[in-house]
Write an enzyme that holds these catalytic residues in place. Structure first.
Site, PDB file in Angstrom:
ATOM      1  N   ASP A  26       0.339 -28.958 -41.989  1.00 46.06           N
ATOM      2  CA  ASP A  26       0.793 -29.792 -40.981  1.00 46.06           C
ATOM      3  C   ASP A  26       2.101 -29.141 -40.241  1.00 46.06           C
ATOM      4  O   ASP A  26       2.733 -28.300 -40.919  1.00 46.06           O
ATOM      5  CB  ASP A  26       1.380 -31.109 -41.506  1.00 46.06           C
ATOM      6  CG  ASP A  26       1.686 -32.084 -40.744  1.00 46.06           C
ATOM      7  OD1 ASP A  26       1.188 -32.180 -39.422  1.00 46.06           O
ATOM      8  OD2 ASP A  26       2.389 -33.136 -41.065  1.00 46.06           O
ATOM      9  N   HIS A  43      -1.769 -24.041 -32.990  1.00 37.23           N
ATOM     10  CA  HIS A  43      -3.138 -23.699 -34.033  1.00 37.23           C
ATOM     11  C   HIS A  43      -3.383 -22.369 -34.206  1.00 37.23           C
ATOM     12  O   HIS A  43      -3.756 -21.928 -35.052  1.00 37.23           O
ATOM     13  CB  HIS A  43      -4.072 -24.722 -33.448  1.00 37.23           C
ATOM     14  CG  HIS A  43      -3.914 -26.194 -33.461  1.00 37.23           C
ATOM     15  ND1 HIS A  43      -3.748 -26.973 -34.506  1.00 37.23           N
ATOM     16  CD2 HIS A  43      -3.971 -27.020 -32.397  1.00 37.23           C
ATOM     17  CE1 HIS A  43      -3.404 -28.101 -34.146  1.00 37.23           C
ATOM     18  NE2 HIS A  43      -3.622 -28.303 -32.966  1.00 37.23           N
ATOM     19  N   LEU A 137     -10.711 -15.061 -55.596  1.00 40.58           N
ATOM     20  CA  LEU A 137     -10.061 -16.278 -55.188  1.00 40.58           C
ATOM     21  C   LEU A 137     -11.269 -17.190 -54.350  1.00 40.58           C
ATOM     22  O   LEU A 137     -11.945 -16.686 -53.645  1.00 40.58           O
ATOM     23  CB  LEU A 137      -9.044 -16.355 -54.084  1.00 40.58           C
ATOM     24  CG  LEU A 137      -8.546 -17.308 -53.378  1.00 40.58           C
ATOM     25  CD1 LEU A 137      -7.570 -18.355 -54.373  1.00 40.58           C
ATOM     26  CD2 LEU A 137      -7.559 -17.352 -52.142  1.00 40.58           C
TER      27      LEU A 137
END
Length: 265
Positions: A26, A43, A137
């Site tokens: 956020d 963004h 991962l």
């Protein structure tokens, strides 16, 4: 298929490094606004932060990283911003997946992809297939995802395959159909940007997750910020419904050297 412990049915293992970290990214828009830039600039900068955190998690021995990229409620945003986010998702897939694969990262996307353009869905499926055998991962992107949607789709899928369960079912019956069934429940939840809520993210899976909120905006969230979150996690006592006295001696996360985040388990 690997099955993972449910924190409400049994006590899962808890290590000094979170096995699974889930993040609500956020603050992109506010980061841009503070710099008198359009929201889309935030963004773009947020994608760079994703790259840095994926690398940092890999280096620290985190096995699963789940990032909330676009919620089922984000369609309510201005149409031009939604369009840009979809274009950015396509661009990121085209530019980043090869690098993820070279570094042994397994890539997954969870959420309802039915509203996305065919090109985006194709790129997602190709990326998942390319990286499916990787053992590093596991990076999961939640896109057009909502926690309530997840539970509902899981129950519906379960009942389609096992109609007899309409008469009654248990947690163990639903769990395999959840979107994140291939991963253990998150040990650590991080939300950047100062808000303190889970916003319909992984509602089932966060039952006993340790929560960490930070004012740091996502584009500024780097490896040092991740370390602070892990240090906070290491100071928690993970009881899973038990008392402190019931915990085996020497198993508390705070028993480890809190000021040091090692490179692996």
């Amino acid at each position: 298929m690997t099955t993972f412990a449910s924190s409400t049915l049994e006590v899962p293992r808890a290590g000094r490094i979170p096995r699974h970290i889930a993040v609500i990214m956020d603050g992109n828009g506010r980061w841009a606004r503070q710099r008198y830039l359009p929201r889309v600039a935030g963004h773009r900068r947020g994608v760079k932060a994703v790259r840095a955190i994926v690398r940092a998690c890999s280096e620290r021995g985190v096995e699963y990283l789940t990032l909330f990229a676009f919620s089922s409620e984000n369609w309510r945003r201005p149409a031009e911003e939604v369009t840009f986010l979809m274009e950015l998702f396509v661009l990121a897939l085209e530019q980043e997946v090869g690098k993820l694969h070279e570094n042994g990262v397994r890539f997954k996307v969870i959420g309802d992809l039915s509203r996305f353009e065919p090109k985006l869905v194709r790129l997602v499926r190709e990326a998942e297939a390319l990286t499916a055998a990787n053992r590093g991962l596991t990076l999961t992107i939640a896109a057009n995802y909502g926690g309530r949607w997840d539970v509902l789709q899981a129950v519906n899928r379960m009942l389609r395959e096992h109609p007899r369960l309409a008469a009654g079912f248990e947690e163990r019956d639903v769990a395999p159909y959840l979107a994140l069934s291939y991963a253990p429940e998150p040990d650590l939840f991080i939300r950047t940007g100062g808000e303190q809520r889970v916003s319909n993210f992984l509602l089932w899976q966060l039952a006993y997750t340790e929560l960490y909120f930070t004012d740091t905006l996502w584009p500024d969230f780097d490896a040092a910020a991740l370390d602070r979150a892990i240090i906070s996690y290491q100071q928690r006592e993970r009881r899973f419904g038990r008392t402190s006295e019931q915990l085996p001696a020497g198993t508390g996360l705070a028993d480890y050297r809190v000021g040091h985040v090692p490179s692996g388990e």
